[in-house]
Motif scaffolding. Structure first.
Motif, PDB file in Angstrom:
ATOM      1  N   GLY A  33       0.780  -1.221   0.000  1.00 36.13           N
ATOM      2  CA  GLY A  33       0.000   0.000   0.000  1.00 36.13           C
ATOM      3  C   GLY A  33       0.815   1.276   0.000  1.00 36.13           C
ATOM      4  N   GLU A  34       2.133   1.221  -0.024  1.00 31.78           N
ATOM      5  CA  GLU A  34       2.962   2.416   0.002  1.00 31.78           C
ATOM      6  C   GLU A  34       3.741   2.526  -1.302  1.00 31.78           C
ATOM      7  OE1 GLU A  34       5.531   2.424   3.318  1.00 31.78           O
ATOM      8  OE2 GLU A  34       3.927   2.451   4.832  1.00 31.78           O
ATOM      9  N   ASP A  35       3.862   3.804  -1.783  1.00 28.80           N
ATOM     10  CA  ASP A  35       4.664   4.059  -2.975  1.00 28.80           C
ATOM     11  C   ASP A  35       6.128   3.785  -2.654  1.00 28.80           C
ATOM     12  OD1 ASP A  35       2.391   4.784  -4.278  1.00 28.80           O
ATOM     13  OD2 ASP A  35       2.675   6.953  -3.987  1.00 28.80           O
ATOM     14  N   LEU A  36       6.814   3.132  -3.601  1.00 29.34           N
ATOM     15  CA  LEU A  36       8.218   2.760  -3.358  1.00 29.34           C
ATOM     16  C   LEU A  36       9.194   3.839  -3.789  1.00 29.34           C
ATOM     17  CD1 LEU A  36       8.247  -1.023  -4.321  1.00 29.34           C
ATOM     18  CD2 LEU A  36       8.170   0.007  -2.060  1.00 29.34           C
ATOM     19  N   VAL A  37       8.941   4.435  -4.918  1.00 26.60           N
ATOM     20  CA  VAL A  37       9.909   5.394  -5.458  1.00 26.60           C
ATOM     21  C   VAL A  37       9.513   6.779  -4.988  1.00 26.60           C
ATOM     22  CG1 VAL A  37      10.972   6.328  -7.522  1.00 26.60           C
ATOM     23  CG2 VAL A  37      10.288   3.922  -7.442  1.00 26.60           C
ATOM     24  N   ARG A  38      10.220   7.267  -4.004  1.00 24.50           N
ATOM     25  CA  ARG A  38       9.982   8.597  -3.451  1.00 24.50           C
ATOM     26  C   ARG A  38      11.316   9.118  -2.932  1.00 24.50           C
ATOM     27  NH1 ARG A  38       8.101   4.700  -0.014  1.00 24.50           N
ATOM     28  NH2 ARG A  38       8.895   4.768   2.153  1.00 24.50           N
ATOM     29  N   GLU A  39      11.305  10.269  -2.339  1.00 23.30           N
ATOM     30  CA  GLU A  39      12.546  10.845  -1.835  1.00 23.30           C
ATOM     31  C   GLU A  39      13.108  10.000  -0.688  1.00 23.30           C
ATOM     32  OE1 GLU A  39      12.011  14.859  -0.745  1.00 23.30           O
ATOM     33  OE2 GLU A  39      11.520  15.552  -2.782  1.00 23.30           O
ATOM     34  N   LYS A  40      14.436   9.933  -0.664  1.00 25.39           N
ATOM     35  CA  LYS A  40      15.182   9.233   0.389  1.00 25.39           C
ATOM     36  C   LYS A  40      14.884   7.733   0.425  1.00 25.39           C
ATOM     37  CE  LYS A  40      15.585  13.296   3.340  1.00 25.39           C
ATOM     38  NZ  LYS A  40      15.387  13.860   4.691  1.00 25.39           N
ATOM     39  N   THR A  41      14.540   7.162  -0.712  1.00 30.62           N
ATOM     40  CA  THR A  41      14.441   5.697  -0.809  1.00 30.62           C
ATOM     41  C   THR A  41      15.630   5.230  -1.649  1.00 30.62           C
ATOM     42  OG1 THR A  41      13.003   5.918  -2.724  1.00 30.62           O
ATOM     43  CG2 THR A  41      11.949   5.666  -0.578  1.00 30.62           C
ATOM     44  N   TYR A  42      16.679   4.817  -0.948  1.00 31.96           N
ATOM     45  CA  TYR A  42      17.928   4.536  -1.636  1.00 31.96           C
ATOM     46  C   TYR A  42      17.997   3.119  -2.170  1.00 31.96           C
ATOM     47  CZ  TYR A  42      19.096   8.719   1.004  1.00 31.96           C
ATOM     48  OH  TYR A  42      19.085   9.971   1.523  1.00 31.96           O
ATOM     49  N   ARG A  43      17.112   2.225  -1.737  1.00 30.67           N
ATOM     50  CA  ARG A  43      17.208   0.836  -2.163  1.00 30.67           C
ATOM     51  C   ARG A  43      16.322   0.533  -3.355  1.00 30.67           C
ATOM     52  NH1 ARG A  43      14.848  -2.107   1.608  1.00 30.67           N
ATOM     53  NH2 ARG A  43      15.635  -4.045   0.687  1.00 30.67           N
ATOM     54  N   HIS A  44      15.337   1.382  -3.656  1.00 36.27           N
ATOM     55  CA  HIS A  44      14.398   1.129  -4.740  1.00 36.27           C
ATOM     56  C   HIS A  44      14.688   2.095  -5.869  1.00 36.27           C
ATOM     57  CE1 HIS A  44      12.439  -0.329  -1.030  1.00 36.27           C
ATOM     58  NE2 HIS A  44      11.956  -1.303  -1.809  1.00 36.27           N
ATOM     59  N   HIS A  45      14.866   1.518  -7.085  1.00 37.25           N
ATOM     60  CA  HIS A  45      15.215   2.330  -8.255  1.00 37.25           C
ATOM     61  C   HIS A  45      14.408   1.837  -9.438  1.00 37.25           C
ATOM     62  CE1 HIS A  45      18.770   3.867  -6.072  1.00 37.25           C
ATOM     63  NE2 HIS A  45      18.836   2.620  -5.593  1.00 37.25           N
ATOM     64  N   VAL A  46      13.886   2.801 -10.197  1.00 37.68           N
ATOM     65  CA  VAL A  46      13.167   2.481 -11.423  1.00 37.68           C
ATOM     66  C   VAL A  46      14.145   2.599 -12.581  1.00 37.68           C
ATOM     67  CG1 VAL A  46      11.288   3.124 -12.964  1.00 37.68           C
ATOM     68  CG2 VAL A  46      10.965   3.257 -10.485  1.00 37.68           C
ATOM     69  N   LYS A  47      14.302   1.492 -13.307  1.00 42.05           N
ATOM     70  CA  LYS A  47      15.232   1.448 -14.424  1.00 42.05           C
ATOM     71  C   LYS A  47      14.516   1.791 -15.714  1.00 42.05           C
ATOM     72  CE  LYS A  47      18.825   0.083 -13.561  1.00 42.05           C
ATOM     73  NZ  LYS A  47      19.997   0.785 -13.040  1.00 42.05           N
ATOM     74  N   ASP A  48      15.277   1.800 -16.817  1.00 36.59           N
ATOM     75  CA  ASP A  48      14.698   2.053 -18.127  1.00 36.59           C
ATOM     76  C   ASP A  48      13.613   1.028 -18.416  1.00 36.59           C
ATOM     77  OD1 ASP A  48      16.449   4.101 -18.388  1.00 36.59           O
ATOM     78  OD2 ASP A  48      17.907   2.973 -19.590  1.00 36.59           O
ATOM     79  N   GLY A  49      12.488   1.517 -18.977  1.00 38.66           N
ATOM     80  CA  GLY A  49      11.366   0.639 -19.267  1.00 38.66           C
ATOM     81  C   GLY A  49      10.447   0.449 -18.092  1.00 38.66           C
ATOM     82  N   GLY A  50      10.677   1.152 -16.963  1.00 43.93           N
ATOM     83  CA  GLY A  50       9.801   1.062 -15.804  1.00 43.93           C
ATOM     84  C   GLY A  50      10.097  -0.094 -14.888  1.00 43.93           C
ATOM     85  N   MET A  51      11.159  -0.893 -15.129  1.00 41.46           N
ATOM     86  CA  MET A  51      11.472  -2.020 -14.249  1.00 41.46           C
ATOM     87  C   MET A  51      11.921  -1.500 -12.891  1.00 41.46           C
ATOM     88  SD  MET A  51      13.445  -4.639 -16.812  1.00 41.46           S
ATOM     89  CE  MET A  51      14.660  -3.410 -17.292  1.00 41.46           C
ATOM     90  N   LEU A  52      11.567  -2.246 -11.831  1.00 41.04           N
ATOM     91  CA  LEU A  52      11.912  -1.865 -10.466  1.00 41.04           C
ATOM     92  C   LEU A  52      13.114  -2.700 -10.018  1.00 41.04           C
ATOM     93  CD1 LEU A  52      11.323  -0.323  -7.834  1.00 41.04           C
ATOM     94  CD2 LEU A  52       9.828  -2.227  -7.168  1.00 41.04           C
ATOM     95  N   GLU A  53      14.169  -2.020  -9.573  1.00 44.83           N
ATOM     96  CA  GLU A  53      15.366  -2.693  -9.048  1.00 44.83           C
ATOM     97  C   GLU A  53      15.459  -2.404  -7.561  1.00 44.83           C
ATOM     98  OE1 GLU A  53      19.971  -3.429 -10.319  1.00 44.83           O
ATOM     99  OE2 GLU A  53      19.215  -1.373 -10.421  1.00 44.83           O
ATOM    100  N   ILE A  54      15.612  -3.474  -6.762  1.00 43.43           N
ATOM    101  CA  ILE A  54      15.724  -3.364  -5.309  1.00 43.43           C
ATOM    102  C   ILE A  54      17.113  -3.833  -4.914  1.00 43.43           C
ATOM    103  CG2 ILE A  54      14.717  -4.006  -3.096  1.00 43.43           C
ATOM    104  CD1 ILE A  54      12.165  -4.714  -4.581  1.00 43.43           C
ATOM    105  N   TRP A  55      17.857  -2.959  -4.220  1.00 45.52           N
ATOM    106  CA  TRP A  55      19.220  -3.281  -3.790  1.00 45.52           C
ATOM    107  C   TRP A  55      19.211  -3.886  -2.396  1.00 45.52           C
ATOM    108  CZ3 TRP A  55      22.064   1.917  -5.289  1.00 45.52           C
ATOM    109  CH2 TRP A  55      22.055   2.044  -6.687  1.00 45.52           C
ATOM    110  N   ASN A  56      20.243  -4.701  -2.132  1.00 48.83           N
ATOM    111  CA  ASN A  56      20.508  -5.253  -0.794  1.00 48.83           C
ATOM    112  C   ASN A  56      19.237  -5.874  -0.212  1.00 48.83           C
ATOM    113  OD1 ASN A  56      21.947  -5.945   1.446  1.00 48.83           O
ATOM    114  ND2 ASN A  56      21.812  -3.917   2.405  1.00 48.83           N
TER     115      ASN A  56
END
Length: 1319
Positions: free
Chosen positions: A672-695
């Protein structure tokens, strides 16, 4: 102050004189004179006094020097002469400038005479000059001067007395006119001199000296300084030699030489022509002081009137010195050239000019047309460069057709120098072509666009041949082929690739040449068929929304004949509506068609094709329209719903979505929470809208939502993330305990994702390798089990639980399995006794070692009564190390009466107890070994093993005794290392029975033999067979009569001679070997009994018998060469037996036994040299000597030995136990020292045993073996123990008396490694 002293001294002296006037007056017999002395020299002022009565002293510049003749305070001053003669001379040594002063000799007044004073004299000290210096230049250098230039030199000399005189010398000649001046020196009375002179060097001064000389009275020769003058001066002007004639011809080689004499340095020469440098090389002739330069040049026409200059210059030449000559060159014109065109139309005039290049002298010109001279010419001569002349002639002529292709020649000539040169051109007369035509396709033929068409245009006649030009619809065609000429006919091809615009086009060919006449022409018209030249689709709108309709119109361009139009989409034909046809360009027709399409999102980007096809041409043309369908985001059918990733890595959640317009926004959510927002260092949206989660962590697992939207609408879906992670061990039961014989499971619980089958594995961590049965390794979900049933002590130890689910790293954990068991004490014969002195001064330690879990407690009892460990004579210490437990009981002040008893050690824990008795005894001989057994047997060695007994409280060693049937005495081998309980006896004979026993020794004596003096009978294995291989091959065939008759006679003779020679040599060789072998046997065994000894040797070495048997059996069947091989092998075998070792023929050396014979235990076992030790009073250690084995005769101490009689029966080693024992005789004997070269192998039988049964007591047969038992009255083998029976043979060798005896009890004073025994 000096003047005051002088006046005072004069006054005192005057008063003295007035008072002593009446007495005899003192007077000077000799007064001092002025003295001049050189610095450092010796000066003497004389003073002699007559009627001396007063004191004499010298005065220096008013300073009294004192009456003492040694003049203290003035070490260089003294008075010399004889005082009684009135001589008081002043002597000054090592004169210095300070000694330059006035001096007086004074005589003081006395009672009888007044004082007197001599006249004043001077000592003049001359200070010689140091070497003069020239200020401008250092001494002895080379100074460069230029001749004729004035230079100034300054010469100085300092600190002299008096002033020195300076003179200048140049080239050995004194110069005048110097200006000299004197100045004060560095001290008073010293002066310095300076002289200045002006010098102008000349060329003659080069290499001479310029010097300054200092003259002074203190030196006999003037002091010199100076330098060498290097005077530079210009050379003489150069001279050119070699140009003697007034003129030269072109292409001749001119050789010139330039010389310049003198100069310092010699001149540098350079050649130039018209101020351009030709050469800068030169050479120097030092003998003639000349510089030379050679110039070699090829004369060219342009060299006419050229100026050749040689320049000479050096460093001091103000301007270069030159010598110049001017060349006059005779040359001919190099070229004759005709200007103007020799071509023209018939009956027209042409004008041409002919001219030559420059020449000296000038030439004449005449014209020729064919063989006819033309006289209508005009000739002019003009000047050219380099002094040459140019000749030019013009000619005018009217052309006719018959003069075409004739040669027009211009001839230049000079009759005086016999020169001629010409130039010709060909005359060409122009006239027009006669005919032109075209060849190619037939008229009105239907052609096809895209094909090639070749048309050829021909033209005949005309001069020059016609030029052909192609035209299309009156426009020149540029890509026609090159013309081809054949005689008077020329042709030109036109090859074209037919295009639609060639339909109904007219092609024309024109023929023309330089003759100014109208061109000839010919033309043809083409008929070309072609498909539509264009295709175009138009749409009612550029884009359409999903579900709406779209109208498309297709227009097919001009074609001949007209084409049919059709529509397709995704390979499916569409329904169309024809809109009719109309006339179009290039003589063709065009057509239009229309379709209606209902748009879907899947149609976006797809093509709608329009095809125009001609059935006549079997060819079509198409085009397409790409659909642009607007629709909201749609997720692909293969959009992933599940993504798996490893913990601590990165996860990529793919997104496969399409939309039109493509500009859309996508938003990822998790719980229920948006992932890509300010100060979210582990969640990144890549080219094509894919979601990459670090660590990734395990908390990141779950459903992720994605919602995408564009201008047409929005859509959403979810993706499941499964986070996998490597295992970790949550719990491990460490330690796990089990009673001996019980059952237990070691549990290992892991946390892992995924949990897979066979994820658990177990490993034993003990020292030895051990495999764990897979049936004992169990798994229930995330828990692994290692099961044990009937647990044994060997199961105890560390185990490793390894968990691996495929994700690194696997988890490891160690667990200990403890098997609990009751105490088990270490027991053994060698541990059941402890020795100690019982005199009340020593102590004893009794050690009791046990194994057990849990910890073991110890208690002690003596003779069954519990021991009070609080007693001061008893102390106990317990050490627990894992499963090993040790209790040490220490008894001090051991008493034989009180402490020689049986001590009982009891070890107990909760699971039980164990008891072991230890007897405390006095030190004694060791107990015999036990459990003697055979470990391994070969053809020449036997390995024995035994258990050690009680060592008697001292360090013990072991000795092996063995015997075989033919041996006359026992063989003894000391075990090495001494405490080893396993040992190999080597050097044995194959297939021979041996009797073995072993005992132990310590400093107190030796034990009985093992297992109650039992013997162990072992038969060695047979020798490995020797395999003789002969070359394989078919047998020699019997020769046929034809073959026999074909062999040459001479070859038969040669083969017979060679075979006979080889047979003789083989026999001789075999005889030599046999003789040598027999000789060695005679040396060892004597004259008698040799046949028996030989048979005995062959019994030991069956391999030689193999050779001999093969030789006898196959002698008849073997070929000559194979027979020789058998004989050589047999004799080599017998020969080798004589060289095996130094113990006994045919017996290999027992290296361990041999070591007991070595004085030095470190000697090489394989060596044939023994060491002996010589006694040396000067040192504690002996000196080593080396002897051959054959010559070695050691002095052996006497050792007790059991009697050599045999027991009642021979024992054998059967089934790991002994069947018989040796008899022990009470009367033992000592070995005597042996004085014989053959140490062991020749001990032999002292008496030959009789064949009768008188000697034997009984004959026993057991296990298939016959044993002979001697009678009790047999006195052993040695004559010193008793006389042999009557009728026995006398000994071949007898033992001599013992050199010296040592008590047998002191045998072990000698180090163990250096003991020697007779064996």
């Amino acid at each position: 102050m000096r003047s005051a002293l002088f006046i005072a001294s004069r006054s005192i002296l005057l008063l003295c004189c007035m008072q002593g006037m009446r007495a005899l007056q003192q007077a000077f017999r000799v007064q001092p004179d002025n003295v001049t002395v050189v610095d450092g020299g010796e000066a003497i002022l004389q003073c002699e006094v007559e009627s001396l009565s007063g004191a004499v002293q010298w005065v220096k510049d008013g300073l009294l020097l004192g009456p003492d003749r040694s003049m203290p305070g003035f070490p260089r001053y003294s008075m010399t002469g004889e005082s009684n003669k009135g001589e008081f001379h002043l002597k000054i040594e090592h004169s210095k400038l300070e000694d330059d002063a006035p001096y007086e000799c004074q005589v003081g007044q006395s009672e009888s005479s007044a004082g007197i004073i001599s006249h004043t004299v001077w000592i003049t000290v001359l200070i010689p000059p140091r070497k003069p210096t020239i200020v401008e230049h250092p001494e002895n250098v080379e100074v460069v001067w230029v001749a004729g230039i004035e230079y100034t030199l300054t010469c100085q000399v300092t600190d002299t007395k008096p002033a020195a005189e300076l003179k200048f010398w140049k080239s050995g000649v004194e110069l005048t006119g110097e200006d000299s001046s004197s100045v004060g020196g560095s001290k008073d009375k010293l002066s310095s001199m300076e002289a200045v002179i002006r010098v102008t060097p000349q060329s003659s001064d080069n290499g001479r000296r310029m010097e300054c000389l200092a003259f002074h009275p203190a030196v006999s020769q003037p002091l010199r300084t100076g330098f060498t003058m290097k005077v530079l001066f210009p050379p003489q002007p150069p001279r050119i030699e070699g140009y003697d004639k007034p003129e030269v011809k072109a292409k001749d080689t001119l050789k010139l030489e330039c010389k310049s004499t003198g100069g310092n340095p010699l001149a540098t020469l350079q050649w130039s022509k018209n101020d351009e440098v030709l050469s800068t090389s030169w050479e120097i002739d030092a003998a003639t002081n000349t510089a030379r330069s050679l110039l070699t040049m090829e004369v060219k026409p342009e060299d006419n009137m050229a100026k050749l200059t040689c320049e000479a210059v050096n460093e001091v030449t103000p301007i270069p010195l030159q010598h110049t000559i001017q060349l006059r060159v005779v040359f001919l014109p190099s070229e004759v050239t005709i200007l103007g065109s020799p071509r023209g139309a018939e009956n027209k005039q042409i004008t041409l000019s002919c001219f030559t290049t420059a020449s000296n002298p000038p030439v004449q010109i005449r014209w020729w047309l064919g063989f006819r001279e033309l006289n209508t010419t005009e000739v002019t001569i003009t000047e050219a460069s380099n002094g040459g002349m140019v000749t030019m002639s013009n000619v005018t002529h009217t052309l006719s057709r018959d003069e075409s292709q004739q040669q027009l020649t211009c001839e230049a000539f000079n009759e005086a120098i016999r020169y001629t040169k010409s130039h010709s051109v060909e005359v060409s007369v122009y006239y027009p072509p006669q005919k032109v035509w075209v060849e190619g396709h037939p008229e009105n033929m239907q052609l096809r666009a895209g094909n090639q068409l070749k048309m050829t245009c021909f033209a005949s006649g005309g001069n020059p041949v016609a030029t052909l030009t192609w035209y299309k619809d009156n426009k020149s065609v540029r890509d026609a082929q090159s013309p081809v000429q054949s005689g008077k006919i020329v042709s030109r091809d036109l090859i074209i690739k037919l295009q639609p615009n060639d339909n109904l086009a007219t092609y024309m060919c024109n023929a023309s040449n330089q003759a100014k006449a109208p061109p000839l022409s010919v033309s043809t018209k083409l008929h070309v068929q072609f498909p539509p030249i264009s295709m175009e689709i138009t749409a009612a709108s550029k884009q359409v929304k999903r579900g709406h309709s779209l109208t498309l119109t297709c227009t097919a361009g001009s074609s001949n004949p007209i084409a049919n139009v059709s529509w397709t989409k995704n390979g499916e034909k569409l329904k169309q509506f024809d809109l009719g046809k109309k006339r179009a360009e290039y003589g063709g027709e065009s057509q239009m068609s229309r379709v209606y399409i209902k748009a879907a999102s899947s149609d976006n980007g797809k093509r709608v094709s329009c095809l125009a096809y001609s059935y006549v041409l079997a060819e079509g043309v198409n085009t397409f329209y790409r659909l642009n369908v607007l629709y909201p985001p749609e997720f692909a059918v293969d959009q992933p719903k599940l993504v798996q990733a490893a913990e601590h890595s990165a996860a990529l959640l793919p997104l496969k979505v399409s939309a039109n317009p493509v500009e859309m926004s996508c938003n990822w959510t998790f719980r229920g929470e948006d992932l890509v927002r300010e100060k979210t260092y582990r969640h990144h949206v890549k080219d094509g809208g894919m979601l990459e989660i670090w660590n990734l962590t395990r908390a990141d697992a779950g459903e992720y939502g994605i919602r995408c939207a564009n201008a047409e609408g929005e859509n959403s879906t979810v993706v499941q993330l499964d986070v996998q992670y490597s295992p970790s061990i949550k719990s491990l039961a460490d330690p796990t305990e089990v009673d001996l014989g019980g059952s237990v499971e070691i549990l290992c619980t892991a946390d892992a994702n995924p949990v897979i089958e066979n994820m658990f594995s177990w490993r034993w961590l003990g020292d030895e390798e051990r495999e764990i049965d897979a049936s004992r390794q169990l798994q229930e979900g995330p828990t692994g089990k290692l099961a044990f049933t009937d647990a044994q002590r060997t199961d105890a130890g560390r185990y490793e639980c390894l968990v691996n689910n495929g994700l690194p790293p696997p988890a490891k954990g160690e667990v200990r399995l403890i098997v609990r068991f009751k105490p088990e004490l270490q027991k053994g014969v060698h541990l059941s006794k402890v020795a100690a002195f019982g005199d009340g001064t020593g102590f004893a330690q009794l050690t009791c070692k046990a194994e057990g879990i849990p910890n073991v407690a110890f208690s002690w009892a003596k003779n069954g009564v519990g021991l009070d460990l609080n007693h001061p004579r008893y102390s106990e210490k317990t050490v627990n190390e894992g499963i090993f437990h040790t209790s040490t009981l220490t008894i001090v002040n051991v008493s034989a009466v009180n402490d020689y008893a049986i001590f009982t050690c009891t070890a107990r824990n909760p699971l039980g107890l164990d008891v072991f008795d230890i007897q405390l005894v006095s030190t004694s001989r060791p107990d015999p070994p036990t459990n003697l057994k055979v470990v391994s047997i070969t053809h020449n060695s036997v390995t024995l093993q035994w258990s050690e007994g009680f060592n008697g409280g001292l360090e013990q060693k072991f000795r092996v005794r063995y015997h075989w049937e033919e041996a006359q005495s026992f063989m003894y081998v000391d075990v090495f290392p001494p405490q080893a309980t396993i040992f190999t006896i080597t050097g044995l004979m194959a297939a021979t029975p041996y009797n073995f026993s072993v005992n132990s020794l310590n400093a107190m004596g030796e034990s009985e033999y093992a297992d109650g003096n039992a013997i162990l009978t072992v038969t060695t294995k047979g020798s490995p067979p020797i395999i003789i291989q002969f070359p394989e091959g078919p047998p020699f065939p019997e020769p046929t009569p034809a073959e026999t008759s074909g062999l040459p006679l001479y070859l038969i003779v040669v083969l017979a001679v060679v075979g006979g020679t080889l047979l003789i040599l083989n026999s001789v060789f075999a005889g030599c070997l046999a003789k040598r072998w027999k000789g060695k046997n005679k040396e060892k065994d004597g004259v008698e009994g040799k046949s028996k000894e030989k048979e005995g040797k062959y019994n030991y070495i069956p391999n030689c018998r193999n050779y001999e048997a093969a030789l006898v059996e196959k002698k008849k069947s073997l070929t000559f060469f194979k027979l020789m091989n058998y004989q050589l092998l047999f004799w080599c075998c017998r020969l080798s037996l004589t060289e095996l070792n130094q113990y006994e023929d045919g017996e290999l050396i027992n290296k361990a036994a041999k070591q007991t014979l070595l004085i030095d235990s470190g000697s090489d076992l394989s060596s044939s040299v023994y060491e002996s030790v010589g006694e040396d009073s000067a040192s504690d250690f002996g000196q080593y000597y080396y002897h051959s084995v054959k010559d070695y005769r050691p002095s052996l101490y006497t050792l007790p030995e059991d009697s050599e009689g045999l027991s009642d029966g021979r024992s054998s080693y059967v089934g790991g136990r002994f069947t018989q024992r040796w008899n022990s005789y009470a009367n033992s004997h000592d070995y005597e020292e042996v004085k014989d070269f053959s140490l062991y192998e020749d001990a032999g039988r002292i008496y030959s045993l009789p064949a009768s049964s008188d000697y034997y007591q009984s004959m026993v047969k057991q296990n298939g073996q016959v044993s002979l038992m001697p009678k009790d009255d047999y006195k052993a083998a040695y004559p010193r123990r008793g006389k042999g029976p009557t009728g026995w043979e006398e000994s071949v060798r007898t033992y001599e008396s013992t050199a010296f005896h040592l008590p047998s009890t002191r045998t072990y004073d000698v180090p163990f490694e250096m003991m020697g025994e007779l064996v």
